[in-house]
Design a protein around this motif. Structure first.
Motif, PDB file in Angstrom:
ATOM      1  N   ASN A  87      18.794   5.643  95.366  1.00 37.36           N
ATOM      2  CA  ASN A  87      19.684   5.057  95.971  1.00 37.36           C
ATOM      3  C   ASN A  87      20.537   4.509  96.400  1.00 37.36           C
ATOM      4  O   ASN A  87      21.094   3.182  97.121  1.00 37.36           O
ATOM      5  CB  ASN A  87      18.514   3.764  96.469  1.00 37.36           C
ATOM      6  CG  ASN A  87      16.863   4.181  96.354  1.00 37.36           C
ATOM      7  OD1 ASN A  87      16.987   5.146  97.514  1.00 37.36           O
ATOM      8  ND2 ASN A  87      15.939   3.247  95.866  1.00 37.36           N
ATOM      9  N   GLN A 140      20.309  -4.728  95.405  1.00 35.36           N
ATOM     10  CA  GLN A 140      19.691  -4.437  96.461  1.00 35.36           C
ATOM     11  C   GLN A 140      20.122  -4.616  97.954  1.00 35.36           C
ATOM     12  O   GLN A 140      20.151  -6.020  98.177  1.00 35.36           O
ATOM     13  CB  GLN A 140      18.306  -4.942  95.887  1.00 35.36           C
ATOM     14  CG  GLN A 140      17.200  -3.562  96.654  1.00 35.36           C
ATOM     15  CD  GLN A 140      16.746  -2.487  95.899  1.00 35.36           C
ATOM     16  OE1 GLN A 140      16.509  -2.621  94.950  1.00 35.36           O
ATOM     17  NE2 GLN A 140      16.594  -1.606  96.937  1.00 35.36           N
ATOM     18  N   ASP A 142      19.178  -3.211 100.355  1.00 33.89           N
ATOM     19  CA  ASP A 142      17.659  -3.605 101.528  1.00 33.89           C
ATOM     20  C   ASP A 142      16.749  -2.902 101.407  1.00 33.89           C
ATOM     21  O   ASP A 142      16.667  -2.121  99.956  1.00 33.89           O
ATOM     22  CB  ASP A 142      18.047  -3.133 102.832  1.00 33.89           C
ATOM     23  CG  ASP A 142      18.601  -1.615 103.504  1.00 33.89           C
ATOM     24  OD1 ASP A 142      18.102  -0.763 102.119  1.00 33.89           O
ATOM     25  OD2 ASP A 142      19.105  -1.431 104.340  1.00 33.89           O
ATOM     26  N   ARG A 143      16.099  -2.408 101.581  1.00 37.44           N
ATOM     27  CA  ARG A 143      14.299  -1.327 100.444  1.00 37.44           C
ATOM     28  C   ARG A 143      14.754   0.011 100.587  1.00 37.44           C
ATOM     29  O   ARG A 143      14.275  -0.084  99.122  1.00 37.44           O
ATOM     30  CB  ARG A 143      12.913  -1.587 102.021  1.00 37.44           C
ATOM     31  CG  ARG A 143      12.064  -1.375 100.538  1.00 37.44           C
ATOM     32  CD  ARG A 143      10.884  -1.079 101.619  1.00 37.44           C
ATOM     33  NE  ARG A 143       9.427  -0.828 101.399  1.00 37.44           N
ATOM     34  CZ  ARG A 143       8.380  -0.760 101.137  1.00 37.44           C
ATOM     35  NH1 ARG A 143       8.012  -1.021 103.001  1.00 37.44           N
ATOM     36  NH2 ARG A 143       7.422  -0.476 101.237  1.00 37.44           N
ATOM     37  N   ALA A 144      15.441   0.147 100.924  1.00 30.79           N
ATOM     38  CA  ALA A 144      16.063   1.994 100.909  1.00 30.79           C
ATOM     39  C   ALA A 144      17.315   2.051 100.154  1.00 30.79           C
ATOM     40  O   ALA A 144      17.592   2.563  99.797  1.00 30.79           O
ATOM     41  CB  ALA A 144      15.906   2.358 101.468  1.00 30.79           C
ATOM     42  N   ARG A 146      21.479   0.717  97.194  1.00 30.36           N
ATOM     43  CA  ARG A 146      21.534  -0.252  96.564  1.00 30.36           C
ATOM     44  C   ARG A 146      23.126   0.094  96.356  1.00 30.36           C
ATOM     45  O   ARG A 146      23.424   1.014  97.109  1.00 30.36           O
ATOM     46  CB  ARG A 146      20.935   0.250  95.186  1.00 30.36           C
ATOM     47  CG  ARG A 146      19.745  -0.193  94.776  1.00 30.36           C
ATOM     48  CD  ARG A 146      18.790   0.308  93.481  1.00 30.36           C
ATOM     49  NE  ARG A 146      17.324   0.263  93.946  1.00 30.36           N
ATOM     50  CZ  ARG A 146      16.761   0.712  92.287  1.00 30.36           C
ATOM     51  NH1 ARG A 146      17.034   1.311  91.297  1.00 30.36           N
ATOM     52  NH2 ARG A 146      15.409  -0.119  92.339  1.00 30.36           N
ATOM     53  N   ASP A 226       9.539  -2.892  87.361  1.00 32.49           N
ATOM     54  CA  ASP A 226       9.044  -1.947  87.800  1.00 32.49           C
ATOM     55  C   ASP A 226       8.634  -1.001  88.466  1.00 32.49           C
ATOM     56  O   ASP A 226       8.853   0.265  87.292  1.00 32.49           O
ATOM     57  CB  ASP A 226      10.830  -2.397  89.031  1.00 32.49           C
ATOM     58  CG  ASP A 226      10.612  -0.911  90.721  1.00 32.49           C
ATOM     59  OD1 ASP A 226      10.033  -0.713  90.680  1.00 32.49           O
ATOM     60  OD2 ASP A 226      12.149  -1.878  91.361  1.00 32.49           O
TER      61      ASP A 226
END
Length: 255
Positions: A87, A140, A142-144, A146, A226
């Motif tokens: 990511n 991080q 956002d969710r998608a 890094r 995770d």
């Protein structure tokens, strides 16, 4: 510095088969990773350094690619290898590896476990490679996606500086990240983070340049678990085991 396209195929190798920029030979598979790597190597002068992004698969590739990698390692130019998590790209999720070459590394006698308290300042040695596993170092976005925060970049750079015997930098706030691992301000192997390996150790690992093979895995707290990241680690470990099994099978056939 470079970020070449990964796993390019359909290269016209006949056009470059006698090109002096490929001193270690051309790979037999239809994959340009080791063509790019040699282009970067050949572009350096005797003290030149290069840093580039490469597909993870290149670190463990077998066959003719392994032979090219072996010659590159034996040349002494491979300096630092850093594993990066997934990511970090905006278009794909795959993890990658950062390769750093340095033709200015100095000669040293080979020893089983090199630990030099006061190495020549600013210069690493031809017989060793620094492996860093930075898959657990990221911010991080956002969710998608890094990225590295400034203090995380500084931490990784400081590990390399300690390895080379240089002064560390803390202007971006990496002191707090450094202290738990390097309290004496000297380089030391850290389980799950960094490891200096010599040529004999790398040869014993099938000339792999995969940091995960050398650094090991540090213990993690239960609340840090995770699932997706653990699955990624297990897949990478499975890939390495499959490569080892394939190598053993080839050896048994030759015998």
């Amino acid at each position: 510095m470079a970020n070449p396209p990964f796993n390019v195929d359909k290269v016209d190798k006949d056009r470059i088969k006698n090109d002096p920029r490929f001193p270690f030979g051309l790979p037999k598979p239809d994959n340009a990773n080791y063509i790019w790597i040699q282009l970067f190597y050949s572009a350096l002068n005797q003290t030149g350094r290069a840093g580039f992004v490469m597909a993870n698969s290149a670190s463990d590739a077998r066959g003719s690619e392994m032979e090219i990698r072996k010659q590159l390692i034996e040349s002494g130019a491979v300096d630092v290898m850093i594993a990066i998590s997934s990511n970090f790209f905006y278009t794909v999720t795959l993890p990658c590896t950062l390769w750093f070459l340095d033709k200015g590394k100095v000669e040293t006698p080979r020893v089983a476990t090199p630990r030099v308290e006061t190495p020549r300042r600013g210069v690493s040695t031809k017989d060793t490679v620094l492996f860093i596993d930075a898959r657990n170092i990221y911010t991080q976005v956002d969710r998608a996606h890094r990225e590295f925060a400034p203090e995380q970049i500084e931490l990784l750079a400081n590990i390399v500086r300690l390895y080379r015997g240089e002064e560390t930098e803390t202007a971006n706030g990496s002191a707090a990240l450094m202290m738990p691992h390097f309290p004496k301000g000297k380089y030391a192997d850290v389980l799950g983070l960094c490891k200096v390996a010599d040529v004999e150790e790398i040869e014993a690992q099938g000339w792999s340049l995969n940091p995960g093979r050398y650094v090991g895995v540090a213990e993690r707290q239960a609340d840090d678990f995770d699932f997706a990241e653990k699955l990624e680690e297990l897949n990478e470990e499975l890939e390495a085991l499959n490569l080892e099994a394939h190598e053993l099978e080839e050896r048994s056939v030759r015998m």
